[in-house]
Design a protein around this motif. Structure first.
Motif, PDB file in Angstrom:
ATOM      1  N   LEU A  32       0.836  -1.210   0.000  1.00 54.94           N
ATOM      2  CA  LEU A  32       0.000   0.000   0.000  1.00 54.94           C
ATOM      3  C   LEU A  32       0.872   1.261   0.000  1.00 54.94           C
ATOM      4  N   LEU A  33       1.861   1.287   0.898  1.00 53.82           N
ATOM      5  CA  LEU A  33       2.689   2.487   1.032  1.00 53.82           C
ATOM      6  C   LEU A  33       3.557   2.719  -0.205  1.00 53.82           C
ATOM      7  N   ALA A  34       4.241   1.655  -0.655  1.00 52.26           N
ATOM      8  CA  ALA A  34       5.135   1.828  -1.805  1.00 52.26           C
ATOM      9  C   ALA A  34       4.354   2.157  -3.075  1.00 52.26           C
ATOM     10  N   GLY A  35       3.217   1.492  -3.275  1.00 48.92           N
ATOM     11  CA  GLY A  35       2.413   1.772  -4.462  1.00 48.92           C
ATOM     12  C   GLY A  35       1.880   3.195  -4.469  1.00 48.92           C
ATOM     13  N   ALA A  36       1.366   3.646  -3.326  1.00 44.98           N
ATOM     14  CA  ALA A  36       0.855   5.019  -3.250  1.00 44.98           C
ATOM     15  C   ALA A  36       1.982   6.020  -3.474  1.00 44.98           C
ATOM     16  N   GLY A  37       3.152   5.744  -2.892  1.00 47.87           N
ATOM     17  CA  GLY A  37       4.285   6.651  -3.060  1.00 47.87           C
ATOM     18  C   GLY A  37       4.743   6.748  -4.500  1.00 47.87           C
ATOM     19  N   LEU A  38       4.830   5.607  -5.183  1.00 56.89           N
ATOM     20  CA  LEU A  38       5.279   5.625  -6.580  1.00 56.89           C
ATOM     21  C   LEU A  38       4.250   6.304  -7.486  1.00 56.89           C
ATOM     22  N   GLY A  39       2.965   6.012  -7.279  1.00 47.58           N
ATOM     23  CA  GLY A  39       1.926   6.638  -8.094  1.00 47.58           C
ATOM     24  C   GLY A  39       1.919   8.150  -7.935  1.00 47.58           C
ATOM     25  N   LEU A  40       2.034   8.595  -6.678  1.00 48.24           N
ATOM     26  CA  LEU A  40       2.023  10.035  -6.411  1.00 48.24           C
ATOM     27  C   LEU A  40       3.292  10.702  -6.940  1.00 48.24           C
ATOM     28  N   ALA A  41       4.435  10.046  -6.770  1.00 39.35           N
ATOM     29  CA  ALA A  41       5.694  10.613  -7.286  1.00 39.35           C
ATOM     30  C   ALA A  41       5.635  10.760  -8.802  1.00 39.35           C
ATOM     31  N   GLY A  42       5.073   9.758  -9.485  1.00 41.76           N
ATOM     32  CA  GLY A  42       4.959   9.850 -10.939  1.00 41.76           C
ATOM     33  C   GLY A  42       4.061  10.999 -11.368  1.00 41.76           C
ATOM     34  N   ALA A  43       2.938  11.183 -10.665  1.00 37.55           N
ATOM     35  CA  ALA A  43       2.019  12.269 -11.022  1.00 37.55           C
ATOM     36  C   ALA A  43       2.670  13.640 -10.818  1.00 37.55           C
ATOM     37  N   VAL A  50      11.460  12.220  -2.011  1.00 37.83           N
ATOM     38  CA  VAL A  50      11.050  11.574  -0.755  1.00 37.83           C
ATOM     39  C   VAL A  50      10.109  10.403  -1.027  1.00 37.83           C
ATOM     40  N   LEU A  51       9.115  10.606  -1.892  1.00 41.96           N
ATOM     41  CA  LEU A  51       8.139   9.549  -2.165  1.00 41.96           C
ATOM     42  C   LEU A  51       8.777   8.356  -2.874  1.00 41.96           C
ATOM     43  N   ALA A  52       9.484   8.605  -3.970  1.00 41.46           N
ATOM     44  CA  ALA A  52      10.083   7.504  -4.721  1.00 41.46           C
ATOM     45  C   ALA A  52      11.255   6.890  -3.966  1.00 41.46           C
ATOM     46  N   GLY A  53      12.029   7.716  -3.259  1.00 47.91           N
ATOM     47  CA  GLY A  53      13.151   7.194  -2.492  1.00 47.91           C
ATOM     48  C   GLY A  53      12.691   6.270  -1.368  1.00 47.91           C
ATOM     49  N   THR A  54      11.638   6.657  -0.659  1.00 52.55           N
ATOM     50  CA  THR A  54      11.123   5.798   0.416  1.00 52.55           C
ATOM     51  C   THR A  54      10.508   4.522  -0.156  1.00 52.55           C
ATOM     52  N   ALA A  55       9.749   4.649  -1.244  1.00 52.29           N
ATOM     53  CA  ALA A  55       9.155   3.456  -1.862  1.00 52.29           C
ATOM     54  C   ALA A  55      10.240   2.481  -2.303  1.00 52.29           C
ATOM     55  N   THR A  56      11.347   2.987  -2.853  1.00 54.92           N
ATOM     56  CA  THR A  56      12.452   2.119  -3.263  1.00 54.92           C
ATOM     57  C   THR A  56      13.121   1.484  -2.051  1.00 54.92           C
ATOM     58  N   ALA A  57      13.270   2.232  -0.973  1.00 58.67           N
ATOM     59  CA  ALA A  57      13.859   1.665   0.243  1.00 58.67           C
ATOM     60  C   ALA A  57      13.013   0.514   0.781  1.00 58.67           C
ATOM     61  N   VAL A  58      11.695   0.612   0.634  1.00 62.76           N
ATOM     62  CA  VAL A  58      10.793  -0.425   1.146  1.00 62.76           C
ATOM     63  C   VAL A  58      10.729  -1.624   0.199  1.00 62.76           C
TER      64      VAL A  58
END
Length: 322
Positions: free
Chosen positions: A55-66, A234-242
């Protein structure tokens, strides 16, 4: 409302589906009245952290892309295309394997630094020349920088057998190593990135009309660009860390959101977060069942599922200038 229910249903599937069989009653009992049953351990120690990480990584990547696409007005500006995921992955491997940083709260700062440096390099390379940073030049620069970063990451990991065994799933994108401490440490970073990104919806819409329009609503273009870049990092970096460097989610999901809700970022950004969580969870569930009893990592299934969707959107001319 329908999309929110879809995310809830996908989370339910994620708790149910896997190599170890559990029933819906097992899931309910594990969540409401855990008593040390084998099914409780499966649900609470494996499925719940994995679902929360998805949930967290998907939301972060989607939001970072937008945000990246809204900032650059470039339909190809996903975090993976801009080198953000590759930079975060390389820095995370360096932090864990070479520096010895253990908890996510420590190595996530390396991921931020790697993501920021990679993004800066891509934009600097793309901006060279008379035409400036055109969408094609950004995509080509991003592809070149990403290839270099993943080659360096592979060179570090492949030099040691134990290191390779430790990172081989994470490097293609995986939720299998997620545990509750990793999820809890990621929450504050993703929350901060989400708040920052959602605060930029109206300034990004105004900036699309030019710097003067952005100033007319009180936004400062330079500050807006800096804030948007910080949100992406922050969003994509955290999603990648997870979850490792998962591709296609940040690139495809914003286009699907615009196809559903129009071009206004005030609708596209929240919808991209929900769609990102939904897509990553479903990709992970598909990966658990498609080659049973083995699992296919979520980075692979996300690419296999995302590529046809992106091609469909291209064919329907839903991907164009922003």
């Amino acid at each position: 409302m329908g999309l929110t229910l879809g995310v809830v249903a996908a989370a339910g599937l994620s708790l149910l589906v896997g190599i170890q069989p559990v029933t819906p009653a097992d899931v309910v009992l594990a969540l409401t009245a855990p008593a040390g049953r084998p099914a409780d351990a499966v649900v609470l120690h494996l499925r719940v952290p994995r679902t929360a990480a998805g949930l967290l990584a998907g939301a972060g990547l989607g939001l970072a892309g937008a945000v990246a696409q809204g900032l650059t007005r470039n339909p190809l500006a996903g975090p993976e295309v801009l080198g953000v995921n590759g930079g975060a992955a390389l820095a995370g491997v360096v932090a864990i394997a070479l520096v010895g940083v253990g908890p996510l709260g420590g190595y996530v700062w390396f991921c931020f630094a790697g993501a920021a440096l990679a993004l800066g390099a891509v934009l600097a390379i793309a901006s060279a020349g008379r035409d400036g940073a055109t969408p094609v030049k950004i995509a080509m620069a991003g592809a070149a920088v990403s290839a270099l970063l993943f080659s360096l990451t592979s060179a570090i990991v492949l030099r040691d057998h134990d290191l390779f065994e430790r990172f081989r799933f994470w490097l293609v994108g995986s939720l299998t190593r997620a545990d509750l401490p990793i999820v809890l440490q990621a929450v504050p970073f993703l929350a901060a990135g989400t708040v920052l990104a959602l605060a930029l919806t109206r300034p990004l819409d105004a900036a699309a009309l030019g710097d003067d329009a952005a100033r007319s609503i009180g936004a400062r273009p330079a500050l807006l660009r800096g804030s948007a870049i910080a949100a992406v990092v922050v969003l994509a970096g955290t999603a990648t860390a997870v979850a490792g460097p998962v591709g296609f989610v940040g690139l495809v999901v914003p286009h699907a959101a615009r196809a559903l809700a129009g071009a206004a970022n005030v609708r596209v950004l929240p919808l991209s977060a929900l769609l990102g969580a939904l897509v990553l969870l479903l990709a992970d569930v598909v990966g658990r069942v498609v080659l049973r009893p083995e699992e296919v990592q979520v980075g692979v299934t996300a690419a296999v599922l995302g590529a046809p969707v992106f091609l469909y959107l291209l064919r329907r001319r839903r991907v164009g200038g922003l």
